[in-house]
Every structure is written in structure tokens, then in C-alpha cells.
Write a protein that holds these residues in place. Structure first.
Motif, PDB file in Angstrom:
ATOM      1  N   LEU A  54      22.208  44.305  42.991  1.00 31.55           N
ATOM      2  CA  LEU A  54      23.490  45.408  43.415  1.00 31.55           C
ATOM      3  C   LEU A  54      24.495  44.002  43.071  1.00 31.55           C
ATOM      4  CD1 LEU A  54      25.578  47.385  44.069  1.00 31.55           C
ATOM      5  CD2 LEU A  54      25.111  47.540  45.341  1.00 31.55           C
ATOM      6  N   VAL A  55      24.950  44.136  41.819  1.00 29.71           N
ATOM      7  CA  VAL A  55      26.409  43.716  40.925  1.00 29.71           C
ATOM      8  C   VAL A  55      28.041  44.314  40.734  1.00 29.71           C
ATOM      9  CG1 VAL A  55      26.605  41.967  39.190  1.00 29.71           C
ATOM     10  CG2 VAL A  55      24.465  42.369  40.390  1.00 29.71           C
ATOM     11  N   VAL A  56      28.819  43.560  41.212  1.00 27.91           N
ATOM     12  CA  VAL A  56      29.640  44.398  40.987  1.00 27.91           C
ATOM     13  C   VAL A  56      31.008  43.235  39.939  1.00 27.91           C
ATOM     14  CG1 VAL A  56      32.373  45.235  41.517  1.00 27.91           C
ATOM     15  CG2 VAL A  56      30.256  45.296  42.879  1.00 27.91           C
ATOM     16  N   THR A  57      32.096  43.824  38.597  1.00 25.82           N
ATOM     17  CA  THR A  57      31.880  43.154  37.937  1.00 25.82           C
ATOM     18  C   THR A  57      33.105  44.166  37.797  1.00 25.82           C
ATOM     19  OG1 THR A  57      31.989  41.622  35.918  1.00 25.82           O
ATOM     20  CG2 THR A  57      30.715  44.193  35.708  1.00 25.82           C
ATOM     21  N   GLY A  58      33.816  43.389  36.636  1.00 31.06           N
ATOM     22  CA  GLY A  58      35.321  44.000  36.176  1.00 31.06           C
ATOM     23  C   GLY A  58      36.011  42.415  34.326  1.00 31.06           C
ATOM     24  N   ALA A  59      37.111  43.306  34.506  1.00 41.12           N
ATOM     25  CA  ALA A  59      37.731  42.320  33.403  1.00 41.12           C
ATOM     26  C   ALA A  59      39.039  42.014  33.826  1.00 41.12           C
ATOM     27  CB  ALA A  59      37.487  42.846  32.689  1.00 41.12           C
ATOM     28  N   GLN A  60      39.617  41.177  33.661  1.00 42.23           N
ATOM     29  CA  GLN A  60      41.020  40.322  33.109  1.00 42.23           C
ATOM     30  C   GLN A  60      41.825  40.911  32.181  1.00 42.23           C
ATOM     31  OE1 GLN A  60      42.049  39.749  36.845  1.00 42.23           O
ATOM     32  NE2 GLN A  60      42.698  38.194  36.812  1.00 42.23           N
ATOM     33  N   ARG A  61      41.184  41.012  30.790  1.00 40.93           N
ATOM     34  CA  ARG A  61      42.229  41.742  29.974  1.00 40.93           C
ATOM     35  C   ARG A  61      41.076  42.941  29.586  1.00 40.93           C
ATOM     36  NH1 ARG A  61      42.357  35.581  26.538  1.00 40.93           N
ATOM     37  NH2 ARG A  61      43.535  34.273  28.265  1.00 40.93           N
ATOM     38  N   VAL A  62      42.012  43.966  29.045  1.00 42.80           N
ATOM     39  CA  VAL A  62      41.666  45.108  28.428  1.00 42.80           C
ATOM     40  C   VAL A  62      40.439  44.522  27.197  1.00 42.80           C
ATOM     41  CG1 VAL A  62      43.440  45.976  29.185  1.00 42.80           C
ATOM     42  CG2 VAL A  62      43.265  45.038  26.689  1.00 42.80           C
ATOM     43  N   PRO A  63      39.686  45.624  26.519  1.00 38.89           N
ATOM     44  CA  PRO A  63      38.147  45.025  25.874  1.00 38.89           C
ATOM     45  C   PRO A  63      38.989  45.040  24.473  1.00 38.89           C
ATOM     46  CG  PRO A  63      38.587  47.341  26.750  1.00 38.89           C
ATOM     47  CD  PRO A  63      39.476  46.974  27.516  1.00 38.89           C
ATOM     48  N   TYR A  64      40.399  45.821  24.369  1.00 38.23           N
ATOM     49  CA  TYR A  64      40.198  45.345  22.970  1.00 38.23           C
ATOM     50  C   TYR A  64      41.389  44.713  22.610  1.00 38.23           C
ATOM     51  CZ  TYR A  64      44.697  47.770  25.194  1.00 38.23           C
ATOM     52  OH  TYR A  64      45.198  48.136  26.304  1.00 38.23           O
ATOM     53  N   ALA A  65      41.925  43.331  23.712  1.00 33.24           N
ATOM     54  CA  ALA A  65      42.511  42.086  23.288  1.00 33.24           C
ATOM     55  C   ALA A  65      42.162  40.727  22.729  1.00 33.24           C
ATOM     56  CB  ALA A  65      43.280  41.955  24.820  1.00 33.24           C
ATOM     57  N   ALA A  66      42.368  39.966  22.670  1.00 35.16           N
ATOM     58  CA  ALA A  66      41.445  38.984  21.698  1.00 35.16           C
ATOM     59  C   ALA A  66      41.515  37.942  23.298  1.00 35.16           C
ATOM     60  CB  ALA A  66      42.637  38.273  20.983  1.00 35.16           C
ATOM     61  N   GLY A  67      40.384  37.718  23.171  1.00 33.37           N
ATOM     62  CA  GLY A  67      39.710  36.383  23.915  1.00 33.37           C
ATOM     63  C   GLY A  67      39.354  37.515  25.546  1.00 33.37           C
ATOM     64  N   SER A  68      39.127  38.705  24.876  1.00 30.20           N
ATOM     65  CA  SER A  68      38.480  39.310  26.488  1.00 30.20           C
ATOM     66  C   SER A  68      37.788  38.954  27.114  1.00 30.20           C
ATOM     67  CB  SER A  68      38.666  40.716  26.303  1.00 30.20           C
ATOM     68  OG  SER A  68      37.964  41.720  27.148  1.00 30.20           O
ATOM     69  N   ASP A  69      37.811  39.052  28.621  1.00 24.52           N
ATOM     70  CA  ASP A  69      36.677  38.559  29.116  1.00 24.52           C
ATOM     71  C   ASP A  69      35.517  40.301  29.730  1.00 24.52           C
ATOM     72  OD1 ASP A  69      38.520  40.154  30.750  1.00 24.52           O
ATOM     73  OD2 ASP A  69      38.132  38.989  32.754  1.00 24.52           O
ATOM     74  N   ALA A  70      35.709  41.371  29.091  1.00 21.90           N
ATOM     75  CA  ALA A  70      35.243  42.638  29.738  1.00 21.90           C
ATOM     76  C   ALA A  70      34.275  42.013  28.858  1.00 21.90           C
ATOM     77  CB  ALA A  70      35.792  43.557  28.693  1.00 21.90           C
ATOM     78  N   GLY A  71      33.264  41.823  27.790  1.00 20.48           N
ATOM     79  CA  GLY A  71      31.885  42.271  27.075  1.00 20.48           C
ATOM     80  C   GLY A  71      31.692  40.426  27.706  1.00 20.48           C
TER      81      GLY A  71
END
Length: 322
Positions: free
Chosen positions: A110-127
Motif C-alpha cells: 500500500l503506497v501513497v503518493t502525489g506531486a508538488q508541481r502540476v503535471p503540465y508544468a516544466a519539471g513536474s514530479d507528477a510522472g
């Protein structure tokens, strides 16, 4: 064959789209739209469930209870090897600890994750974060390790992880303890585990528990106001080793004598509360009145733990926080 990972999407920055104003609309993408937009590839099948599409400030206790039920149901499937929950980062540690405190999944990661930068931003951490979370969820060592938070190539225990930055990509950490492991490309290294608190199966509804912050010469009026307005328990976000202003002791005694449980946590980033001082407002004085110690838990996590215990009529004593 156990080879399916289920992504449960709750929304958040990781699932954002831009609005006409240029600001981000958190949770605008469904889980499937998120996977498609990021072109996420995995080593095996990934099933996607969109439980809700919210910014994380809007997640409710009822959402958490529904999420827990869904995790239990999915973990019973013979094809599911792991679960990944994606959501906004503001309350990510709360969700992770609630799941860790209420679920005993012996054969399902069981893993939880998210992102600090929106997925359409340069350098996003979403992916990168979502890809890493899916990798960890397929790893045998992640099973029975409790709920894990995967962020910025690090793996953290739910009980120790904190959001440390409002915007930087290294947004999460475990102060004083460090990560349990790392993700390095295709390799997942889970090198240590923490002792977990006992699992509490919550009731259908969680009662209200309020957090009361401490500051220099802060008024104790909030203690009485919280109870008078319906709080069934209190967590005091105290200073240092667990101390409050001397003026809080009399109102605190009244709250405890009324049968309302009170837990004392520290507002520091790292370290346990402890009865090492003896003066008015010290932790020792509060414990003598009947207050409980949060030990290593911060106020938000201690609150969830107390809510769960109250919901199923567990004895409210120090053991529930051990």
C-alpha cells in the motif's frame, strides 16, 4: 496470478488542469485521464479507480473511511499485488497514517503518493512520483511493511513522514529517522522497517477530535470552547517536550474530569514528548492529571489515532498511542 496494481485516485495537484485564470484546478483529472496524460508505463497491469476528484484540503473523514473499505476489498482479490493512492500533498501524510493505523494488509503493498508541481508544468514530479509508486507497489519487500509514502525517489513510513516544504520537489521527509528506502531507476531498495502501532479497526463514524495549538501566553479558552461545541477528544500541539502555559492547567483538569480524553503532542519536527521537567505547565503535571502522551506522533496523526479508538469504544489509555 498476483500482478495487478490498482491506482486509487483522489485528485490533488498531481491531477490538476489549468483554469482560465492560469491557476491550477486540483483534481480536475480523473485517474484514467491522469495515467493517459502522463503516459505512465508499468511492468504489469494497472487498474484505475477514481474515488473522488478533490484538492486535498477538501478530503473528509468519510472519504478516508470509504478509501479504507475499498482498500480492504481490493486486497482480497487474488490478482492484486499492490495499491497506490494518489492525492494532494497538503493532507497526504494524514491519509497515509490513517490507512497505516487502520489496515493490516499482510500480502498487499500500500503506497501513497502525489506531486508538488502540476503535471503540465516544466519539471513536474507528477510522472516520476507515480511511476515510482507503481514500482514500489509491485515489490515483495513492500508487502506487510505498512503504508508507505513514495516521493522524490524516497520511501517513507507513514508514521514518521511529514510534509516539509510547501513547494519544493523534496517535499516530504522523516525528520530524525530518514527514509526507509529509495527508488533508483528500476531498482527499489527498502532497507529498513519501523515498528508499527497496533491496527485499530474504526467504527462507522469517527467522532470529532480537535487540535489546540500552544504559543507564548496563549489563552486556554480554546480548550473549553472546543469541548463545549462538541469535541469528544482533544490533542494539544504543545511546545518542546510537551509543555503548555501554566494558565492551561486548571482548564485542562476540568476537561479531563469531564471525561474528555486529552493527548499531548510536540509541535517540534522531531523528538518524543517526555516527563523530564517539573514545573507548572510541564508534561509531568499534565500526565498526573490524566493526559496521554502522543510519544512519537505529531498532533495530526495523534488526532486520527484517538478518533479511531473513540469510534470503536477502545479503552482510552496510553496503550492506544504505543
Amino acid at each position: 496470478m498476483k500482478n495487478t496494481v490498482v491506482l486509487i485516485s483522489l485528485g490533488g495537484t498531481i491531477a490538476s488542469l489549468p483554469s482560465s485564470s492560469g491557476r491550477a484546478v486540483a483534481g480536475a483529472l480523473s485517474g484514467k485521464e491522469l495515467m493517459d496524460s502522463l503516459k505512465i508505463e508499468s511492468d504489469g497491469p494497472v487498474e484505475v479507480i477514481t474515488l473522488c476528484q478533490k484538492p486535498s484540503n477538501a478530503i473528509t473523514i468519510d472519504d478516508l473511511l470509504q478509501l479504507r473499505t475499498l482498500c480492504l476489498e481490493l486486497a482480497q482479490r487474488t490478482d492484486v499485488v499492490g495499491l497506490v493512492v494518489s492525492q494532494g500533498t497538503d493532507t497526504l501524510e494524514d491519509t497515509a497514517y490513517f490507512l497505516d493505523s487502520t489496515l493490516e494488509l499482510l500480502d498487499t503493498a500500500l503506497v501513497v503518493t502525489g506531486a508538488q508541481r502540476v503535471p503540465y508544468a516544466a519539471g513536474s514530479d507528477a510522472g516520476p512520483n507515480l511511476r515510482d509508486a507503481l514500482k514500489v507497489a509491485r515489490t515483495a519487500s513492500a508487502r506487510s511493511a505498512g503504508t508507505l509514502v513514495v516521493f522524490n525517489e524516497e520511501i517513507h513510513a507513514a508514521s514518521s513522514v511529514r510534509k516539509l516544504s510547501s513547494y519544493q520537489l523534496n517535499g516530504f521527509g522523516s525528520p530524525g529517522l530518514g527514509p526507509m528506502g529509495f527508488v533508483d531507476g528500476d531498482e527499489v531498495m527498502l532497507s529498513k522497517r519501523l515498528l508499527r502501532s497496533s491496527v485499530i479497526a474504526p467504527g462507522e463514524k469517527l467522532p470529532r477530535v480537535d487540535i489546540i495549538p500552544v504559543a507564548i501566553d496563549a489563552s486556554p479558552a480554546l480548550l473549553q470552547a472546543a469541548v463545549a461545541s462538541g469535541a469528544k477528544g482533544l490533542v494539544i500541539d504543545a511546545i518542546g517536550r510537551g509543555h503548555v502555559p501554566p494558565s492551561w492547567i486548571e482548564p485542562l483538569a476540568a476537561v479531563l474530569n469531564a471525561g474528555v480524553p486529552v493527548v499531548i503532542a510536540t509541535s517540534t519536527q522531531w523528538g518524543r514528548v517526555d516527563e523530564v521537567y517539573e514545573y507548572p505547565g510541564s508534561l509531568a503535571e499534565q500526565v498526573a492529571l490524566g493526559a496521554l502522551k502522543a510519544n512519537h506522533l505529531n498532533a495530526r496523526k495523534a488526532r486520527l489515532r484517538l478518533m479511531c479508538a473513540l469510534s470503536c469504544n477502545l479503552p482510552i489509555n496510553q496503550s492506544i498511542l504505543s
